[in-house]
Write a protein that holds these residues in place. Structure first.
Motif, mmCIF file in Angstrom:
data_model
loop_
_atom_site.group_PDB
_atom_site.id
_atom_site.type_symbol
_atom_site.label_atom_id
_atom_site.label_comp_id
_atom_site.label_asym_id
_atom_site.label_seq_id
_atom_site.Cartn_x
_atom_site.Cartn_y
_atom_site.Cartn_z
ATOM 1 N N LEU A 1 25.090 41.527 34.461
ATOM 2 C CA LEU A 1 26.288 41.453 35.296
ATOM 3 C C LEU A 1 25.964 40.869 36.680
ATOM 4 C CD1 LEU A 1 27.798 44.967 34.445
ATOM 5 C CD2 LEU A 1 28.072 42.810 33.207
ATOM 6 N N PHE B 1 36.223 33.751 37.129
ATOM 7 C CA PHE B 1 35.184 34.316 36.276
ATOM 8 C C PHE B 1 34.627 33.245 35.348
ATOM 9 C CE2 PHE B 1 33.653 36.305 32.411
ATOM 10 C CZ PHE B 1 33.033 37.468 32.838
ATOM 11 N N LEU C 1 30.919 32.581 32.490
ATOM 12 C CA LEU C 1 29.737 33.120 31.826
ATOM 13 C C LEU C 1 28.621 32.089 31.808
ATOM 14 C CD1 LEU C 1 31.383 34.774 28.677
ATOM 15 C CD2 LEU C 1 30.438 35.991 30.650
ATOM 16 N N THR D 1 27.410 37.460 33.237
ATOM 17 C CA THR D 1 28.746 37.360 33.812
ATOM 18 C C THR D 1 28.652 36.858 35.249
ATOM 19 O OG1 THR D 1 28.763 39.607 34.711
ATOM 20 C CG2 THR D 1 29.485 39.332 32.415
ATOM 21 N N GLN E 1 34.095 43.011 35.183
ATOM 22 C CA GLN E 1 32.776 43.307 34.619
ATOM 23 C C GLN E 1 32.898 44.283 33.445
ATOM 24 O OE1 GLN E 1 30.373 41.504 35.568
ATOM 25 N NE2 GLN E 1 30.149 41.344 37.782
ATOM 26 N N ALA F 1 34.350 42.502 30.493
ATOM 27 C CA ALA F 1 33.349 41.648 29.836
ATOM 28 C C ALA F 1 32.478 42.471 28.896
ATOM 29 C CB ALA F 1 32.486 40.958 30.895
#
Length: 309
Positions: free
Chosen positions: A176, A208, A210, A277, A295, A298
């Motif tokens: 994270l 956001f 990844l 993330t 978070q 996710a």
């Protein structure tokens, strides 16, 4: 666009020990790991066991000793027949929602997944950096570029030793993180100054995203996480070059790094499902709470996907 010169060191000259010492002297304690993290675990679910897997021993900018216990949580009833998932937060201590998202997930949500997985959760890998709101540790080392054998970064070395001591194979690792405006105003300029290079501002993605492992991207796993996070906050769009932070967009909201080659935390296991993330707390569309919720979303999106395998 080139950034402004960093106030420590000379342009084009890599830092020596004097510059590193000057940087450390300039750092200040700005918040409390004890109050913000350790005290959250005065009461935690009995389904988990708390482990102190190490202790950071540093001197602060006044050369006073500072010791930080490193905590992880594992199931009280470890079930060897279940797959194991690693969750890490605060590898970069300044990335607040990574720490608080891991804490929130552990305290509120994690127990519900213990029928499907053994969850190993390390909520704050870099507590000195959490307190000083830093990317580096006191030695100007980036823990998230230091996960290799005989690492000089205590944060990385302690976590690697703990993971090795468990003696298990991992199905997945979710790490994270945040990407903040200070990446471009402080941390990347400091890195360029330290290395004697020139800082180039590539901009911060608004939303956001990844970072998958380029050696095993697992597109459907990444999509499941993105789909869940979209219920909480917006997904970062690519820039005009179809990139984010200088990397090509692999799929919606996803870029790829080679985790092991870059010595990233995401490369410390051989898990086939890995992601990092990144939330953007400085967005006008985001708040502290939204970032923490993202978070947690996710983690839940990833775990729900893995339950169906």
């Amino acid at each position: 666009m080139l950034g402004t010169p960093y106030p420590i060191g000379e342009l084009g000259k890599p830092w020596q020990q004097a510059e590193k010492d000057a940087w450390l002297v300039s750092q200040q304690i700005k918040r409390s790991y004890h109050d913000d993290v350790l005290c959250r675990f005065n009461d935690y679910p009995s389904t988990f066991k708390k482990i102190q897997y190490g202790e950071l021993k540093y001197k602060d900018n006044q050369l006073a000793d500072k010791n930080y216990p490193l905590l992880a949580f594992v199931p009280s009833n470890w079930q060897s027949q279940l797959p194991t998932i690693l969750i890490t937060g605060g590898v970069h201590g300044y990335e607040t929602s990574g720490v608080q998202g891991a804490c929130e997930f552990l305290l509120v949500h994690a127990s519900g997944y213990l029928t499907a997985f053994n969850l190993v959760i390390a909520p704050c890998v870099s507590p000195w950096a959490y307190e000083t709101i830093n990317r580096w540790n006191p030695l100007t080392l980036d823990p998230n570029r230091s996960f290799y054998k005989n690492s000089p970064a205590q944060e990385s070395a302690n976590l690697m030793a703990f993971i090795a001591s468990l003696g298990v194979e991992f199905l997945a690792h979710i790490d994270l993180h945040e990407t903040t405006d200070t990446d471009d105003t402080e941390f990347r300029p400091a890195l360029a100054a330290k290395e004697g290079t020139v800082f180039s501002d590539w901009g911060i993605p608004d939303g956001f995203y990844l970072v998958a492992d380029s050696q095993s991207p697992q597109a459907s796993f990444q999509k499941a996480i993105i789909d869940e996070v979209m219920k909480v906050t917006h997904i970062a769009p690519p820039d005009g070059n179809n990139q984010m932070i200088g990397a090509d967009v692999y799929q919606h909201g996803v870029i790829c790094y080679d985790k092991k080659a870059l010595f990233l935390c995401g490369g410390i296991t051989h898990a086939p499902y890995v992601t990092t993330t990144e939330v953007y707390p400085d967005s006008p569309k985001a708040t502290r709470d939204i970032c923490i919720e993202a978070q947690v979303a996710a983690l839940e999106g990833g775990l729900r996907y893995l339950k169906q395998l």
